[in-house]
Write an enzyme that holds these catalytic residues in place. Structure first.
Site, PDB file in Angstrom:
ATOM      1  N   LYS A 124       0.843  -1.207   0.000  1.00  0.00           N
ATOM      2  CA  LYS A 124       0.000   0.000   0.000  1.00  0.00           C
ATOM      3  C   LYS A 124       0.877   1.255   0.000  1.00  0.00           C
ATOM      4  CE  LYS A 124      -3.815  -2.457   2.110  1.00  0.00           C
ATOM      5  NZ  LYS A 124      -4.558  -2.873   3.311  1.00  0.00           N
ATOM      6  N   GLN A 138      -5.467  -1.799   9.632  1.00  0.00           N
ATOM      7  CA  GLN A 138      -5.173  -3.038   8.917  1.00  0.00           C
ATOM      8  C   GLN A 138      -5.754  -4.236   9.679  1.00  0.00           C
ATOM      9  OE1 GLN A 138      -3.512  -3.224   5.880  1.00  0.00           O
ATOM     10  NE2 GLN A 138      -3.954  -5.408   5.935  1.00  0.00           N
ATOM     11  N   ASP A 198     -11.276   2.674   3.923  1.00  0.00           N
ATOM     12  CA  ASP A 198     -11.499   1.239   3.706  1.00  0.00           C
ATOM     13  C   ASP A 198     -12.996   0.964   3.538  1.00  0.00           C
ATOM     14  OD1 ASP A 198      -9.546  -0.643   3.296  1.00  0.00           O
ATOM     15  OD2 ASP A 198      -9.044  -0.899   5.424  1.00  0.00           O
TER      16      ASP A 198
END
Ligand code: NAP
Length: 291
Positions: free
Chosen positions: A50, A94, A117
């Protein structure tokens, strides 16, 4: 008859070119923050990817590493700081999180304007309601799956779709997105009786089970479009490899199929960075409105 390998690399590059162009138009680089809890190895690899992809297209990143044993309230305190931090346009936590932390409770604390997200209930609710407006962030992996299907011209309208997996972050949102594109969707899970009867009937099959080898060639329809979301790390000949849920080698002789790695993975990263640039654009628009 030969079938298409539904590589995620080309559609991801298409998304990234557009992002780079949009990011350049902003007066400063968009900023993505990433919270990583613990040392789970696959997470470290995904985070590295990322950061590298973001840098390539002019998006800054900052990583907040927290120890495995951190208490939920300390993680939430960091989230509250990031919600207030003006230089952070968007951030992610995450996953997976350690078992003692309730992921859903954590996602609910994220400012929906920074939830790149797309895991906050407000963004998830908008997926359900088919409100893909300028203030929402669709979850990255399901968006990536949609992008792959569009890129390879999979006919969605009226198609029979089977989604294997009913998680909040993949199975349910992708099923909703496909429904909004007029597919007839079945969602399968571990309690489904006779999984093959659903997969065999599917013109489009999305597999997100985390169960290597689950879908074999005799379970798919000739000429179908199959997107394999599964990523499981396994040791093959002493080497750490990532495998999907579909028996790609045999399925590709019968249907169009995305590979693992190189399918949904690059798309997920591209869609996350796209959401970050969108967050920065919205942030700037809000600031301009105030001044
Ligand atoms: P999850 O929360 O573990 O959900 C897995 C789902 O699959 C569950 O609904 C489960 O059913 C179902 N399932 C498992 N085995 C099955 C079987 N034998 N038959 C039918 N259904 C079965 O996982 P997730 O977070 O959605 O992730 C799914 C996979 O995608 C994982 O391998 C994950 O690593 C991968 N992933 C990849 C990306 C990417 O960027 N490439 C992103 C996210 C996830 P029940 O609900 O009945 O338990």
């Amino acid at each position: 008859m030969t079938y298409k390998t539904l590589s995620g690399k080309e559609p991801a590059e298409e998304v990234l070119r557009d992002i780079e162009h949009r990011a350049k138009k902003l007066h400063r680089k968009p900023m993505l923050a990433i919270i990583v809890v613990g040392e789970y190895k696959p997470s470290q690899i995904y985070v590295k990817r990322k950061i590298e992809t973001a840098a390539r297209v002019g998006v800054d990143t900052e990583v907040h590493r927290l120890p495995e044993e951190i208490e939920e309230k300390e993680l939430i305190a960091l989230i509250e700081r990031l919600n207030q931090d003006k230089k952070v346009d968007g951030y992610i936590v995450q996953t997976p999180l350690p078992k003692h932390i309730n992921a859903q409770r954590v996602f609910e604390k994220i400012d929906p304007h920074k939830d790149v997200d797309g895991f906050h209930p407000r963004n998830m609710g908008k997926v359900l309601l088919n409100i893909f407006d300028e203030n929402m962030f669709p979850p990255a992996t399901p968006s990536g799956v949609m992008k792959i299907l569009h890129y390879y011209n999979a006919p969605i309208d009226g198609a029979n779709v089977c989604v294997v997996g009913r998680s909040n972050i993949v199975g349910k949102p992708i099923a909703m997105m496909l429904l909004h594109h007029n597919a007839t969707v079945s969602i399968c899970h571990t309690r489904t009786r006779d999984l093959a009867s659903y997969t065999k009937n599917a013109d489009i099959l999305v597999v997100a089970a985390g169960n290597p080898g689950l879908v074999k060639a005799d379970m798919v329809k000739e000429g179908a479009y199959i997107v394999d979301v599964g990523t499981t790390r396994v040791l093959i000949d002493g080497k750490d490899k990532v495998v999907g849920d579909v028996d790609f080698e045999n399925v590709i002789k019968k249907a169009n199929c995305s590979p693992v790695p190189g399918g949904v993975g690059p798309m997920t990263v591209a869609m996350l960075i796209a959401n970050t640039v969108k967050a920065a654009e919205q942030n700037l628009a809000r600031l301009n409105k105030k001044s």
